[in-house]
Write a protein that holds these residues in place. Structure first.
Motif, mmCIF file in Angstrom:
data_model
loop_
_atom_site.group_PDB
_atom_site.id
_atom_site.type_symbol
_atom_site.label_atom_id
_atom_site.label_comp_id
_atom_site.label_asym_id
_atom_site.label_seq_id
_atom_site.Cartn_x
_atom_site.Cartn_y
_atom_site.Cartn_z
ATOM 1 N N PRO A 10 0.812 -1.225 0.000
ATOM 2 C CA PRO A 10 0.000 0.000 0.000
ATOM 3 C C PRO A 10 0.842 1.270 0.000
ATOM 4 N N LEU A 11 0.160 2.376 -0.270
ATOM 5 C CA LEU A 11 0.856 3.653 -0.429
ATOM 6 C C LEU A 11 1.550 4.101 0.857
ATOM 7 N N ALA A 12 1.119 3.584 2.002
ATOM 8 C CA ALA A 12 1.794 3.931 3.254
ATOM 9 C C ALA A 12 3.278 3.579 3.222
ATOM 10 N N ALA A 13 3.667 2.592 2.390
ATOM 11 C CA ALA A 13 5.079 2.217 2.270
ATOM 12 C C ALA A 13 5.912 3.343 1.666
ATOM 13 N N ALA A 14 5.248 4.326 1.068
ATOM 14 C CA ALA A 14 5.974 5.484 0.530
ATOM 15 C C ALA A 14 6.718 6.227 1.623
ATOM 16 N N ARG A 15 6.284 6.076 2.876
ATOM 17 C CA ARG A 15 6.986 6.729 3.980
ATOM 18 C C ARG A 15 8.433 6.248 4.038
ATOM 19 N N GLY A 16 8.620 4.944 3.967
ATOM 20 C CA GLY A 16 9.972 4.400 3.988
ATOM 21 C C GLY A 16 10.756 4.753 2.747
ATOM 22 N N MET A 17 10.079 4.762 1.585
ATOM 23 C CA MET A 17 10.754 5.091 0.331
ATOM 24 C C MET A 17 11.280 6.518 0.356
ATOM 25 N N GLU A 18 10.469 7.430 0.876
ATOM 26 C CA GLU A 18 10.895 8.825 0.933
ATOM 27 C C GLU A 18 12.004 9.025 1.968
ATOM 28 N N MET A 19 11.890 8.354 3.113
ATOM 29 C CA MET A 19 12.916 8.509 4.148
ATOM 30 C C MET A 19 14.252 7.911 3.709
ATOM 31 N N TYR A 20 14.203 6.938 2.804
ATOM 32 C CA TYR A 20 15.438 6.336 2.290
ATOM 33 C C TYR A 20 16.320 7.364 1.584
ATOM 34 N N ALA A 21 15.761 8.473 1.164
ATOM 35 C CA ALA A 21 16.532 9.474 0.417
ATOM 36 C C ALA A 21 17.787 9.906 1.156
ATOM 37 N N HIS A 22 17.711 10.017 2.477
ATOM 38 C CA HIS A 22 18.888 10.433 3.237
ATOM 39 C C HIS A 22 19.981 9.364 3.216
ATOM 40 N N LEU A 23 19.597 8.105 3.345
ATOM 41 C CA LEU A 23 20.598 7.039 3.284
ATOM 42 C C LEU A 23 21.201 6.970 1.888
#
Length: 237
Positions: free
Chosen positions: A206-219
Motif C-alpha cells: 500500500p501507499l503507506a510504504a511510501a513513507r519508507g521510500m521517501e525517508m530512504y533518500a537520506h541514506l
C-alpha cells in the motif's frame, strides 16, 4: 501512449527524453510556459535553463500543468516536494480523475544553515530535512488531496538518470521499488519501468510504504557521498 511529465527540472527532463525515445507522445507541464522558456540562468541545482533542453528536443510540447495532465493517459509528477500538493490540488478535477499519477518527489524542506540546529553539510549545502516523515508521506498527502486519482510512489529510490537508464549498473540487474493502493496503477508503473529496462521491481504494497521510500533518500545520499558516484541497489532474496 500520451504521457504528461509535470515539471521541467533535471529529473523531469530525463523522463521526457527517455519516453520520447521509446515512442510515447510526451506533453510537458509547467506553471507558466512563457516564463519557463524565458529563463536564462541555471536553477538552484545548476541545471541549465529549460530553453536549452527544449531547443534540443523541438518536438516536445510544453503546456501548463492543467493542459498537460488533461491531455494525458498517465501522469508523472516531477513537481518538487515542497509544492507538489498545492500545485496538483489546484488543477481542475477532471484533469487527473481516474488517471495513474506516478510521484517521485522527496518532501525536502530547505533551510538556511543558521536555521539548522545540527547541520549535515554536503557539497551543495546543508542537507534539507524531510516533512512529512514517519507517520505520513508526500505520496499519501497527494492521494488524500486527489481521491479520484490513482497515486503510485516509484522512481524515488534512485536518481532519475538511473531510473530512465538502469543499464548503467550491472546491466540493469538492480532493484526498483513501487507502492500504491491501486493494483492497476502499480501495473502501469511497472510496465513503464520494464520499458526503461528494469527487470527487478519489488511491490512494497500500500501507499503507506511510501513513507519508507521517501525517508530512504537520506541514506541514498549518504551512500552516494561516500562512493562519490551514482550507484544501483540490489535486493537479494
Amino acid at each position: 501512449m500520451k504521457i504528461a511529465v509535470l515539471g521541467t527540472g533535471a529529473g523531469a527532463r530525463c523522463h521526457t527524453a527517455r519516453l520520447t525515445e521509446l515512442g510515447h507522445h510526451v506533453i510537458v507541464g509547467t506553471r507558466n510556459p512563457e516564463a519557463t522558456l524565458a529563463r536564462t540562468e541555471p536553477d538552484m541545482m545548476g541545471t541549465p535553463p529549460y530553453r536549452d533542453f527544449h531547443a534540443a528536443h523541438p518536438g516536445i510540447e510544453l503546456h501548463t500543468f492543467s493542459e498537460a495532465a488533461d491531455a494525458a493517459e498517465l501522469v508523472i509528477s516531477g513537481i518538487d516536494g515542497a509544492h507538489a500538493v498545492q500545485a496538483l490540488s489546484a488543477l481542475p478535477r477532471q484533469a487527473l480523475a481516474g488517471k495513474t499519477l506516478v510521484d517521485y518527489a522527496v518532501p525536502y524542506v530547505y533551510q538556511q544553515p543558521d536555521q539548522v540546529e545540527r547541520p549535515w553539510p554536503t557539497p551543495w549545502g546543508v542537507m534539507p530535512r524531510l516533512d512529512p516523515v514517519d507517520t505520513d508521506s508526500l505520496a499519501e498527502q497527494i492521494q488524500r488531496a486527489l481521491p479520484e486519482t490513482k497515486v503510485v510512489k516509484a522512481f524515488v529510490t534512485q536518481e532519475q538518470e538511473t531510473v530512465t537508464h538502469p543499464e548503467e549498473f550491472a546491466g540493469g540487474d538492480h532493484t526498483m521499488l513501487v507502492a500504491g493502493d491501486d493494483a492497476d496503477a502499480k501495473a502501469a508503473a511497472g510496465e513503464l519501468l520494464r520499458a526503461y529496462g528494469w527487470r527487478d521491481i519489488v511491490d512494497l504494497g500500500p501507499l503507506a510504504a511510501a513513507r519508507g521510500m521517501e525517508m530512504y533518500a537520506h541514506l541514498h545520499t549518504a551512500i552516494g557521498l561516500a562512493l562519490g558516484t551514482r550507484f544501483g541497489v540490489k535486493i537479494v532474496r
